[in-house]
Enzyme design. Structure first.
Site, PDB file in Angstrom:
ATOM      1  N   LEU A   1      16.694 -31.021 -32.065  1.00  0.00           N
ATOM      2  CA  LEU A   1      17.019 -31.867 -33.282  1.00  0.00           C
ATOM      3  C   LEU A   1      17.733 -31.112 -34.001  1.00  0.00           C
ATOM      4  CD1 LEU A   1      14.477 -32.885 -31.914  1.00  0.00           C
ATOM      5  CD2 LEU A   1      13.865 -34.349 -34.197  1.00  0.00           C
TER       6      LEU A   1
ATOM      7  N   VAL B   1      10.822 -25.888 -28.168  1.00  0.00           N
ATOM      8  CA  VAL B   1      12.171 -26.074 -27.772  1.00  0.00           C
ATOM      9  C   VAL B   1      12.731 -27.227 -28.740  1.00  0.00           C
ATOM     10  CG1 VAL B   1      13.780 -26.941 -25.955  1.00  0.00           C
ATOM     11  CG2 VAL B   1      11.976 -25.284 -25.719  1.00  0.00           C
ATOM     12  N   CYS B   2      11.853 -28.239 -29.155  1.00  0.00           N
ATOM     13  CA  CYS B   2      12.343 -29.474 -29.774  1.00  0.00           C
ATOM     14  C   CYS B   2      13.001 -29.059 -31.100  1.00  0.00           C
ATOM     15  CB  CYS B   2      11.072 -30.396 -30.009  1.00  0.00           C
ATOM     16  SG  CYS B   2      10.223 -31.179 -28.493  1.00  0.00           S
ATOM     17  N   PRO B   3      12.690 -28.242 -32.007  1.00  0.00           N
ATOM     18  CA  PRO B   3      13.137 -28.081 -33.278  1.00  0.00           C
ATOM     19  C   PRO B   3      14.753 -27.694 -33.018  1.00  0.00           C
ATOM     20  CG  PRO B   3      11.545 -26.434 -33.270  1.00  0.00           C
ATOM     21  CD  PRO B   3      11.199 -27.634 -32.098  1.00  0.00           C
TER      22      PRO B   3
END
Length: 201
Positions: free
Chosen positions: A55, A50-52
């Site tokens: 960001l 999920v993080c990319p």
């Protein structure tokens, strides 16, 4: 500590990768945001799932934050070297590309613990976001569990709401967005607002 709204944002000094790609050993929050509003957001780990998406979403809106005078700062427990490697990985290969905001290395977990957003079992930060005003005080925070990606447009809306309140002294009703009516924080103000806007809520 839990809720930081209404309190001063905890200061920190740590290694980081700046938005221009420079790696520094002593990025200091107070110095970086002095006289500015800021969004400080935590995420679990570089090179994950999920993080990319989050960001990249912040990066695609970073000019909108800059137009509003807002500094954007990301934090995870990864090292500055991991941050740098992720920035140097193309988006189509699972990277984030050269995002134009600072990524802080919280390798000792001191920052996520100061903001009380460390997952008790996983040992990484929850998906937490903090809006900090020009005086260094937290005005808004939201914390998501690890599987739940955040809405970056909602943070932009909160920035607009804060600026509207600061400029006009009025409060922002539910769902308020730029261009909408504000409300006087009085019984009369509530009645006047609801008399014309209640059907839109």
């Amino acid at each position: 500590m839990g809720v930081l709204v209404g309190r001063e944002a905890p200061d920190f000094t740590a290694a980081a990768v700046l938005g221009n790609g420079e790696i520094v050993d002593n990025f200091n929050l107070k110095e970086a945001i002095k006289g500015k509003d800021a969004v400080i957001f935590f995420y679990p780990l570089d090179f994950t799932f999920v993080c990319p998406s989050e960001l990249i979403a912040f990066d695609r809106r970073v000019e909108e934050f800059k137009k509003r005078g807002v500094e954007v700062i990301g934090v995870s427990i990864d090292s500055q070297f991991s941050h740098n490697a992720w920035r140097n990985t193309p988006v189509d290969k699972g990277g984030i590309g050269e995002v134009k905001y600072t990524l802080v290395a919280d390798t000792k977990h001191e920052i996520c613990q100061a903001y009380d957003v460390e997952h008790p079992q996983a040992g990484v930060a929850f998906r937490a976001s903090f809006l900090v005003d020009k005086e260094g005080n937290v005005r808004h925070q939201v914390v998501n569990d690890l599987p739940l990606g955040r809405n970056v447009d909602e943070m932009l809306r909160m920035v607009d709401a804060l600026h509207f309140h600061e400029q006009h002294g009025e409060v922002c009703p539910a769902g308020w967005k730029e261009g909408d009516k504000g409300m006087q924080a009085t019984p009369e103000g509530v009645a006047a607002y609801l008399s014309t806007e209640a059907d839109k809520l």
